[in-house]
Design a protein around this motif. Structure first.
Motif, short mmCIF file in Angstrom:
data_model
loop_
_atom_site.label_atom_id
_atom_site.label_comp_id
_atom_site.label_asym_id
_atom_site.label_seq_id
_atom_site.Cartn_x
_atom_site.Cartn_y
_atom_site.Cartn_z
N LEU A 65 0.84 -1.20 0.00
CA LEU A 65 0.00 0.00 0.00
C LEU A 65 0.88 1.25 0.00
CD1 LEU A 65 -2.64 -1.05 2.70
CD2 LEU A 65 -3.00 -0.93 0.23
N LEU A 66 0.83 2.00 -1.06
CA LEU A 66 1.57 3.26 -1.14
C LEU A 66 0.59 4.40 -0.92
CD1 LEU A 66 3.82 2.44 -4.24
CD2 LEU A 66 4.42 2.27 -1.81
N ASP A 67 0.30 4.65 0.36
CA ASP A 67 -0.72 5.64 0.71
C ASP A 67 -0.29 6.32 2.02
OD1 ASP A 67 -3.01 7.09 1.35
OD2 ASP A 67 -4.36 5.54 0.55
N PRO A 68 0.65 7.28 1.92
CA PRO A 68 1.20 7.91 3.13
C PRO A 68 0.16 8.55 4.04
CG PRO A 68 2.51 8.46 1.20
CD PRO A 68 1.28 7.78 0.69
N GLN A 69 -0.89 9.13 3.46
CA GLN A 69 -1.89 9.80 4.29
C GLN A 69 -2.65 8.80 5.15
OE1 GLN A 69 -4.30 12.25 1.65
NE2 GLN A 69 -2.97 14.01 2.02
N ARG A 70 -3.08 7.69 4.52
CA ARG A 70 -3.78 6.67 5.29
C ARG A 70 -2.84 5.99 6.30
NH1 ARG A 70 -7.17 5.68 0.52
NH2 ARG A 70 -9.35 5.99 1.12
N GLU A 71 -1.60 5.86 5.92
CA GLU A 71 -0.61 5.27 6.84
C GLU A 71 -0.48 6.11 8.10
OE1 GLU A 71 4.16 5.03 6.78
OE2 GLU A 71 3.20 4.08 5.04
N ILE A 72 -0.40 7.42 7.92
CA ILE A 72 -0.30 8.34 9.06
C ILE A 72 -1.57 8.27 9.90
CG2 ILE A 72 -0.23 10.78 9.72
CD1 ILE A 72 1.60 11.21 7.26
N LYS A 73 -2.72 8.23 9.24
CA LYS A 73 -4.00 8.15 9.97
C LYS A 73 -4.11 6.85 10.76
CE LYS A 73 -6.79 11.10 6.91
NZ LYS A 73 -7.92 11.14 5.94
N ALA A 74 -3.61 5.77 10.18
CA ALA A 74 -3.67 4.48 10.86
C ALA A 74 -2.82 4.51 12.14
CB ALA A 74 -3.19 3.36 9.94
N ALA A 75 -1.63 5.08 12.04
CA ALA A 75 -0.76 5.18 13.22
C ALA A 75 -1.40 6.06 14.29
CB ALA A 75 0.60 5.73 12.82
N GLU A 76 -1.94 7.20 13.87
CA GLU A 76 -2.58 8.11 14.82
C GLU A 76 -3.80 7.47 15.48
OE1 GLU A 76 -3.47 11.59 12.54
OE2 GLU A 76 -1.51 12.50 12.91
N ALA A 77 -4.56 6.69 14.71
CA ALA A 77 -5.75 6.04 15.26
C ALA A 77 -5.39 5.01 16.31
CB ALA A 77 -6.55 5.37 14.14
N PHE A 78 -4.14 4.58 16.29
CA PHE A 78 -3.67 3.65 17.32
C PHE A 78 -3.08 4.38 18.51
CE2 PHE A 78 -1.40 0.47 19.55
CZ PHE A 78 -2.00 -0.74 19.24
N TYR A 79 -2.13 5.29 18.25
CA TYR A 79 -1.40 5.84 19.40
C TYR A 79 -2.17 6.90 20.18
CZ TYR A 79 0.48 9.74 16.43
OH TYR A 79 0.64 10.83 15.61
N ARG A 80 -3.09 7.62 19.54
CA ARG A 80 -3.80 8.65 20.30
C ARG A 80 -4.68 8.06 21.41
NH1 ARG A 80 -2.80 13.60 18.46
NH2 ARG A 80 -2.21 13.90 16.26
N PRO A 81 -5.51 7.05 21.14
CA PRO A 81 -6.28 6.44 22.24
C PRO A 81 -5.37 5.80 23.29
CG PRO A 81 -7.22 5.83 20.12
CD PRO A 81 -5.90 6.47 19.83
N SER A 82 -4.27 5.20 22.85
CA SER A 82 -3.35 4.56 23.79
C SER A 82 -2.72 5.57 24.73
CB SER A 82 -2.26 3.80 23.04
OG SER A 82 -2.78 2.64 22.43
N GLU A 83 -2.36 6.72 24.20
CA GLU A 83 -1.77 7.76 25.05
C GLU A 83 -2.73 8.20 26.14
OE1 GLU A 83 1.33 9.84 21.85
OE2 GLU A 83 -0.69 10.65 22.09
N LYS A 84 -4.02 8.29 25.81
CA LYS A 84 -5.03 8.66 26.81
C LYS A 84 -5.15 7.60 27.89
CE LYS A 84 -7.85 11.52 23.70
NZ LYS A 84 -9.17 11.68 23.04
N VAL A 85 -5.16 6.33 27.48
CA VAL A 85 -5.29 5.25 28.45
C VAL A 85 -4.04 5.15 29.33
CG1 VAL A 85 -5.58 2.76 28.73
CG2 VAL A 85 -6.90 3.97 27.00
N LEU A 86 -2.87 5.31 28.73
CA LEU A 86 -1.63 5.29 29.52
C LEU A 86 -1.61 6.41 30.54
CD1 LEU A 86 0.92 4.45 26.69
CD2 LEU A 86 0.65 3.14 28.79
N HIS A 87 -2.08 7.59 30.16
CA HIS A 87 -2.14 8.72 31.09
C HIS A 87 -3.10 8.41 32.24
CE1 HIS A 87 -2.05 12.87 32.49
NE2 HIS A 87 -3.37 12.85 32.53
N ARG A 88 -4.26 7.85 31.91
CA ARG A 88 -5.22 7.46 32.95
C ARG A 88 -4.65 6.40 33.87
NH1 ARG A 88 -9.60 3.38 31.10
NH2 ARG A 88 -7.86 2.05 31.67
#
Length: 235
Positions: free
Chosen positions: A80-103
């Motif tokens: 898959l050569l789709d940098p925008q979706r790749e970035i979105k996929a990573a963000e969709a993973f780490y953003r919720p995780s950062e919130k849970v780790l903080h909690r």
């Protein structure tokens, strides 16, 4: 009486019992890649895992960089050569995780204040110490064991024994919290630990529920669960 608590990392400290692969299945749908078959996503996920496990440079990576690398490797494997979706996929993973780790940092700080010694035992990429420091967990942890760094993976009992040796405690004094029945609960129970299963709607039904002492659905439930354990101990 339990005096120490050990935690898995992925799926336990960074989310409420959700396996990383299951999270990526949903993320592929979210970013408009639902047409990619789950079997191919699974293959790409574990291929990315293997690449990261063999990369010593990842040991200094924080959570965002780790997931950016993981998503990039998955996309590479899938062609898959789709940098925008790749970035979105990573963000969709780490953003919720950062919130849970903080909690969860607040929860672990509370447990530390209540007198429990705490530790992490995880199958990972060599950067669990880095992630624990980044998330502010390191000051409350007495033990941090990453499978790549110690050369042993769960469910091998050796990694659990390493944790007990560092704590200088026997298994009956320790509780283990994890989201994997086979890798966390079964071996911890065999070591004599109290087992606390972090379940979610995505967990497979355990094959032998008798090995689970308590089931919780969020680490927010853990302090109350520990009170339940204490109240059930004969006077």
């Amino acid at each position: 009486m339990i005096s120490a608590i050990l935690f898995d990392f992925g799926g336990t400290l960074d989310s409420d019992g959700q396996h990383w692969l299951n999270r990526f299945y949903r993320i592929y749908d979210q970013v408009g890649l639902s047409h990619v078959p789950k079997e191919r996503v699974k293959e790409a996920f574990y291929w990315a895992d293997a690449q990261l496990e063999s990369d010593p440079g990842i040991q200094s990576a924080g959570f965002r960089l780790l997931m950016e690398r993981h998503a990039h490797l998955q996309f590479e494997k899938l062609g898959l050569l789709d940098p925008q979706r790749e970035i979105k996929a990573a963000e969709a993973f780490y953003r919720p995780s950062e919130k849970v780790l903080h909690r969860n940092r607040s929860i672990l700080e509370r447990l530390k204040h209540d007198g429990f010694r705490l530790g992490v035992v995880s199958n990972f990429y060599g950067n669990v110490p880095t992630l624990c420091e980044e998330a502010g967990l390191k000051p409350v942890l007495s033990v941090i064991l990453d499978s790549i760094l110690v050369g042993v993976k769960k469910p091998d009992p050796k990694i659990f024994q390493m944790a007990l040796d560092q704590l200088k405690l026997s298994g009956d004094k320790v509780a283990f919290v994890g989201d994997s029945f086979e890798r966390d609960i079964v071996p911890a129970k065999a070591m004599g630990m109290t087992t606390i299963f972090l379940a979610s709607e995505h967990n497979i039904q355990p094959s032998d529920p008798s090995k689970i002492d308590l089931t919780i659905y969020s680490l927010e439930d853990l302090p109350k669960a520990l009170q339940t354990l204490r109240s059930n101990i004969p006077a």
